[in-house]
Design a protein around this motif. Structure first.
Motif, PDB file in Angstrom:
ATOM      1  N   LEU A  83      -7.393  -8.720  -4.446  1.00 53.30           N
ATOM      2  CA  LEU A  83      -7.417  -7.252  -4.427  1.00 53.30           C
ATOM      3  C   LEU A  83      -8.293  -6.699  -3.292  1.00 53.30           C
ATOM      4  N   LEU A  84      -9.247  -7.497  -2.846  1.00 57.32           N
ATOM      5  CA  LEU A  84     -10.116  -7.067  -1.743  1.00 57.32           C
ATOM      6  C   LEU A  84      -9.289  -6.741  -0.490  1.00 57.32           C
ATOM      7  N   GLN A  85      -8.329  -7.596  -0.187  1.00 57.37           N
ATOM      8  CA  GLN A  85      -7.501  -7.391   1.011  1.00 57.37           C
ATOM      9  C   GLN A  85      -6.731  -6.079   0.929  1.00 57.37           C
ATOM     10  N   LYS A 132      -8.802   0.911   6.538  1.00 58.48           N
ATOM     11  CA  LYS A 132      -9.061   0.478   7.919  1.00 58.48           C
ATOM     12  C   LYS A 132      -9.088   1.636   8.938  1.00 58.48           C
ATOM     13  N   ASN A 133      -8.408   2.734   8.626  1.00 56.00           N
ATOM     14  CA  ASN A 133      -8.416   3.863   9.569  1.00 56.00           C
ATOM     15  C   ASN A 133      -9.378   4.983   9.182  1.00 56.00           C
ATOM     16  N   GLY A 134     -10.186   4.771   8.154  1.00 60.03           N
ATOM     17  CA  GLY A 134     -11.111   5.813   7.707  1.00 60.03           C
ATOM     18  C   GLY A 134     -10.360   6.935   6.996  1.00 60.03           C
ATOM     19  N   VAL A 185     -19.337  -4.200  -1.960  1.00 57.61           N
ATOM     20  CA  VAL A 185     -18.529  -5.343  -1.507  1.00 57.61           C
ATOM     21  C   VAL A 185     -17.338  -4.954  -0.625  1.00 57.61           C
ATOM     22  N   ILE A 186     -16.583  -3.969  -1.069  1.00 59.99           N
ATOM     23  CA  ILE A 186     -15.328  -3.652  -0.363  1.00 59.99           C
ATOM     24  C   ILE A 186     -15.606  -3.013   0.994  1.00 59.99           C
TER      25      ILE A 186
END
Ligand code: DC
Length: 223
Positions: A112-114, A121-123, A135-136
Motif C-alpha cells: 500500500l505504501l507504493q 508524487k506531484n504534490g 512513514v509515507i
C-alpha cells in the motif's frame, strides 16, 4: 512539476481527520488521499474471498493480486478494485476492525505504501491516515497530528453512525475504538505516533471550522 504542498494529517480513529481533510482539500483545491480506505480494501477483499483475519498466510498470498486503482473525481478519491468501485462499501465497523488488524502485517503496508506515494508524487495533496507524516511522506511540507479524548472521539463516532442510520450500541463503539487504538499504537511497524515535526492539534473542544482555520494559518506561515 509540483502542484502544491504535500500535507499530512495523522491521528487516531474518531479525531475528525477525514472531515477536516475533505474540507481542507476542497479549500485548497488539492486531492484528498484517504489512506485508511486502502487498508479497508484489503479487509473487504478478505471477506469477499472468504479468508479469516487469523489466516495470515492466505492473506499474504492474496495481497499481491489485489489490483487497486485510485481515481480522483473533483479531488475526491474513488477506490477501484479489479475495476469495481468499492468506495461506498468500506465504512463499516466490521471492515474497520479487520483493516486495523491486517494493517500490522508488513507485506500489506509495503504494497500500500507504493500506491500512496504514487498519489503524492506531484504534490497538491492532503494525505490523511495514521502514518502519513511518519512513514509515507516523511518529507511532507506540513504535518498535522489531530487528537481528542477517548470520550469525545466515541461521541463523534456515535453521532456519525446514528446520522447514517446504522444500528449501534454506545458501549460497543467505545470498546471497538479502544481496541483499535491499542492495535494501532502498539503494532511494531508504523505505529500511531506523532512525527517529531508535526503540529499537534487537540480538537476536543474545537469545531471543524476552528481546526480548519488553525491549519490554514499554519500552512500560510510555511508558504
Ligand atoms: O482511518 P480508518 O478508520 O479508515 O482506518 C482503518 C484502519 O486502517 C485503521 O484502524 C488502521 C489502518 N490504517 C493504517 O494502519 N495506516 C493508515 N495510514 C491508515 C489506516
Amino acid at each position: 512539476m509540483k502542484k502544491g504542498f504535500v500535507i499530512t494529517i495523522d491521528g487516531p480513529a474518531g479525531a475528525g481527520k477525514s472531515t477536516v481533510a475533505k474540507a481542507l482539500s476542497h479549500r485548497l483545491s488539492y486531492i484528498y488521499l484517504d489512506t485508511g480506505a486502502l487498508y479497508r480494501v484489503v479487509a473487504y477483499k478478505m471477506i469477499q474471498v472468504g479468508i479469516s483475519r487469523e489466516n495470515r498466510e492466505q492473506l499474504e498470498d492474496l495481497c499481491p493480486h489485489i489490483k487497486i486503482n485510485l481515481k480522483y473525481l473533483g479531488g475526491r478519491m474513488r477506490v477501484m478494485v479489479d475495476d469495481e468501485d468499492v468506495t461506498d462499501k468500506l465504512r463499516t465497523e466490521e471492515i474497520g476492525l479487520i483493516a486495523s488488524k491486517v494493517s500490522a502485517i508488513p507485506l500489506v503496508r509495503e504494497i500500500l505504501l507504493q500506491v500512496q506515494r504514487e498519489s503524492g508524487k506531484n504534490g497538491g495533496i492532503i494525505a490523511e491516515g495514521r502514518d502519513t507524516g511518519t512513514v509515507i511522506f516523511p518529507h511532507a511540507d506540513v504535518k498535522f497530528f489531530m487528537d481528542a479524548t477517548v470520550e469525545e472521539r466515541v461521541e463523534r463516532r456515535y453521532r456519525e453512525l446514528l446520522e447514517r442510520g446504522d444500528r449501534i450500541d454506545y458501549q460497543e463503539i467505545k470498546r471497538d475504538l479502544i481496541r483499535r487504538d491499542r492495535q494501532d499504537r502498539e503494532r511494531k511497524i508504523a505505529p500511531l505516533i506523532p512525527s517529531a515535526d508535526a503540529v499537534i492539534i487537540d480538537t476536543t473542544r474545537m469545531s471543524v471550522t476552528d481546526v480548519l482555520e488553525t491549519m490554514i494559518s499554519v500552512i500560510k506561515s510555511r508558504q
